[in-house]
Design a protein around this motif. Sequence first.
Motif, mmCIF file in Angstrom:
data_model
loop_
_atom_site.group_PDB
_atom_site.id
_atom_site.type_symbol
_atom_site.label_atom_id
_atom_site.label_comp_id
_atom_site.label_asym_id
_atom_site.label_seq_id
_atom_site.Cartn_x
_atom_site.Cartn_y
_atom_site.Cartn_z
ATOM 1 N N HIS A 163 9.576 0.668 -12.302
ATOM 2 C CA HIS A 163 8.224 0.594 -11.940
ATOM 3 C C HIS A 163 7.812 2.027 -11.827
ATOM 4 O O HIS A 163 6.272 2.224 -11.782
ATOM 5 N N ASP A 164 8.574 2.962 -12.094
ATOM 6 C CA ASP A 164 8.016 4.383 -11.886
ATOM 7 C C ASP A 164 7.322 4.455 -10.809
ATOM 8 O O ASP A 164 6.153 5.183 -11.186
ATOM 9 N N TYR A 165 7.675 4.261 -9.634
ATOM 10 C CA TYR A 165 6.724 4.253 -8.439
ATOM 11 C C TYR A 165 6.497 5.821 -8.137
ATOM 12 O O TYR A 165 5.306 6.128 -7.549
ATOM 13 N N GLN A 166 7.403 6.810 -8.478
ATOM 14 C CA GLN A 166 7.211 8.260 -8.148
ATOM 15 C C GLN A 166 5.818 8.638 -9.092
ATOM 16 O O GLN A 166 4.791 9.364 -8.344
ATOM 17 N N HIS A 167 5.451 8.235 -10.194
ATOM 18 C CA HIS A 167 4.272 8.720 -10.945
ATOM 19 C C HIS A 167 3.272 7.639 -11.217
ATOM 20 O O HIS A 167 2.113 7.929 -11.196
ATOM 21 N N SER A 168 3.609 6.302 -11.157
ATOM 22 C CA SER A 168 2.767 5.379 -11.724
ATOM 23 C C SER A 168 1.808 4.709 -10.441
ATOM 24 O O SER A 168 1.039 3.937 -10.811
ATOM 25 N N PHE A 169 2.305 4.797 -9.104
ATOM 26 C CA PHE A 169 1.666 4.382 -8.079
ATOM 27 C C PHE A 169 1.134 5.584 -7.161
ATOM 28 O O PHE A 169 1.798 6.559 -7.011
ATOM 29 N N LYS A 170 -0.143 5.322 -6.643
ATOM 30 C CA LYS A 170 -0.537 6.057 -5.588
ATOM 31 C C LYS A 170 0.007 5.415 -4.127
ATOM 32 O O LYS A 170 0.271 4.309 -4.179
ATOM 33 N N THR A 171 0.398 6.210 -3.424
ATOM 34 C CA THR A 171 1.104 5.979 -2.126
ATOM 35 C C THR A 171 0.051 4.812 -1.244
ATOM 36 O O THR A 171 0.722 3.707 -0.956
ATOM 37 N N GLY A 172 -1.329 5.047 -1.419
ATOM 38 C CA GLY A 172 -1.944 3.959 -0.678
ATOM 39 C C GLY A 172 -1.785 2.903 -1.419
ATOM 40 O O GLY A 172 -2.169 1.703 -0.509
ATOM 41 N N ASP A 173 -1.873 2.583 -2.705
ATOM 42 C CA ASP A 173 -1.732 1.430 -3.187
ATOM 43 C C ASP A 173 -0.367 0.653 -3.092
ATOM 44 O O ASP A 173 -0.131 -0.476 -2.941
ATOM 45 N N LEU A 174 0.995 1.367 -2.988
ATOM 46 C CA LEU A 174 2.070 0.777 -2.232
ATOM 47 C C LEU A 174 2.019 0.206 -1.108
ATOM 48 O O LEU A 174 2.757 -0.757 -0.880
ATOM 49 N N ILE A 175 1.360 1.055 -0.128
ATOM 50 C CA ILE A 175 1.023 0.369 1.122
ATOM 51 C C ILE A 175 0.477 -0.956 1.162
ATOM 52 O O ILE A 175 1.062 -1.693 1.783
ATOM 53 N N ILE A 176 -0.261 -1.080 0.150
ATOM 54 C CA ILE A 176 -1.170 -2.511 0.103
ATOM 55 C C ILE A 176 -0.593 -3.492 -0.400
ATOM 56 O O ILE A 176 -0.307 -4.701 0.148
ATOM 57 N N VAL A 177 0.448 -2.939 -1.199
ATOM 58 C CA VAL A 177 1.623 -4.130 -1.873
ATOM 59 C C VAL A 177 2.428 -4.546 -0.972
ATOM 60 O O VAL A 177 2.722 -5.653 -0.657
ATOM 61 N N TRP A 178 2.989 -3.377 0.015
ATOM 62 C CA TRP A 178 4.061 -3.718 1.021
ATOM 63 C C TRP A 178 3.469 -4.483 2.130
ATOM 64 O O TRP A 178 4.074 -5.528 2.412
ATOM 65 N N VAL A 179 2.212 -4.311 2.523
ATOM 66 C CA VAL A 179 1.622 -5.221 3.694
ATOM 67 C C VAL A 179 1.142 -6.615 2.980
ATOM 68 O O VAL A 179 1.773 -7.646 3.685
ATOM 69 N N GLY A 180 0.778 -6.692 1.669
ATOM 70 C CA GLY A 180 0.515 -8.078 1.218
ATOM 71 C C GLY A 180 1.882 -8.631 1.298
ATOM 72 O O GLY A 180 1.655 -10.005 1.694
ATOM 73 N N LEU A 181 3.006 -8.147 0.598
ATOM 74 C CA LEU A 181 4.204 -8.837 0.656
ATOM 75 C C LEU A 181 4.741 -9.323 1.697
ATOM 76 O O LEU A 181 5.262 -10.481 2.197
ATOM 77 N N ASN A 182 4.811 -8.493 2.765
ATOM 78 C CA ASN A 182 5.197 -8.818 4.151
ATOM 79 C C ASN A 182 4.379 -9.770 4.876
ATOM 80 O O ASN A 182 4.651 -10.419 5.959
ATOM 81 N N THR A 183 2.942 -9.706 4.588
ATOM 82 C CA THR A 183 2.104 -10.506 5.315
ATOM 83 C C THR A 183 2.607 -12.067 4.993
ATOM 84 O O THR A 183 2.428 -12.895 5.721
ATOM 85 N N GLN A 184 2.911 -12.088 3.626
ATOM 86 C CA GLN A 184 3.295 -13.512 3.097
ATOM 87 C C GLN A 184 4.487 -13.802 3.538
ATOM 88 O O GLN A 184 4.641 -14.975 4.116
ATOM 89 N N ILE A 185 5.425 -13.064 4.125
ATOM 90 C CA ILE A 185 6.786 -13.276 4.563
ATOM 91 C C ILE A 185 6.552 -13.573 6.108
ATOM 92 O O ILE A 185 7.131 -14.704 6.605
ATOM 93 N N VAL A 186 5.755 -12.786 6.728
ATOM 94 C CA VAL A 186 5.552 -13.144 8.268
ATOM 95 C C VAL A 186 5.006 -14.716 8.450
ATOM 96 O O VAL A 186 5.316 -15.548 9.213
ATOM 97 N N ASN A 187 3.854 -14.830 7.423
ATOM 98 C CA ASN A 187 3.344 -16.106 7.563
ATOM 99 C C ASN A 187 4.074 -17.387 7.344
ATOM 100 O O ASN A 187 4.108 -18.486 7.669
ATOM 101 N N LEU A 188 5.165 -17.063 6.330
ATOM 102 C CA LEU A 188 5.924 -18.030 5.970
ATOM 103 C C LEU A 188 7.126 -18.342 7.220
ATOM 104 O O LEU A 188 7.412 -19.528 7.350
ATOM 105 N N LEU A 189 7.663 -17.106 7.619
ATOM 106 C CA LEU A 189 8.778 -17.421 8.792
ATOM 107 C C LEU A 189 7.971 -17.967 9.850
ATOM 108 O O LEU A 189 8.891 -18.644 10.494
#
Length: 147
Positions: free
Chosen positions: A79-105
Amino acid sequence: MISTTTQLENYLLSVPQNIKSLSNMEFKPIQTKWSKKEILGHLCDSANINHQRFVDILTTTTGSVSINNYNQDLLVKVHDYQHSFKTGDLIIVWVGLNTQIVNLLKHVPKQQWELPCILENKQRVTLEWLVNDYINHLNHHLEQIFS
Ligand code: NI
């Protein structure tokens, strides 16, 4: 299991704000060690993979689901997280994925927390165990990010 899900839900509110206040997300102490940004990328991989595991366990029609390990370093690298992603975009991804997990659980009936799965070392565990393991892993890495 309500407490675990609530903890994750609270993180959805607190973690983005707390990460945005950090200024050293890209700092790599040594080349072989993850930066905090790469740890956040790793947490996105973990959320993605564990969400699929939880879904597999809840939807299997053939019995016990086998849980395979994944190559965490390689996933961070491709994924080359160090160079290919802005921290803000990673936060959006993390929140999105975990929102899906919370609603599933949130909608898992009590008896389904006992659904089985088999780890790569052949240990037999339950969905509840796996969710706790996911949260413990998340806690461990959040401590690293906020240390
Ligand atoms: Ni990890």
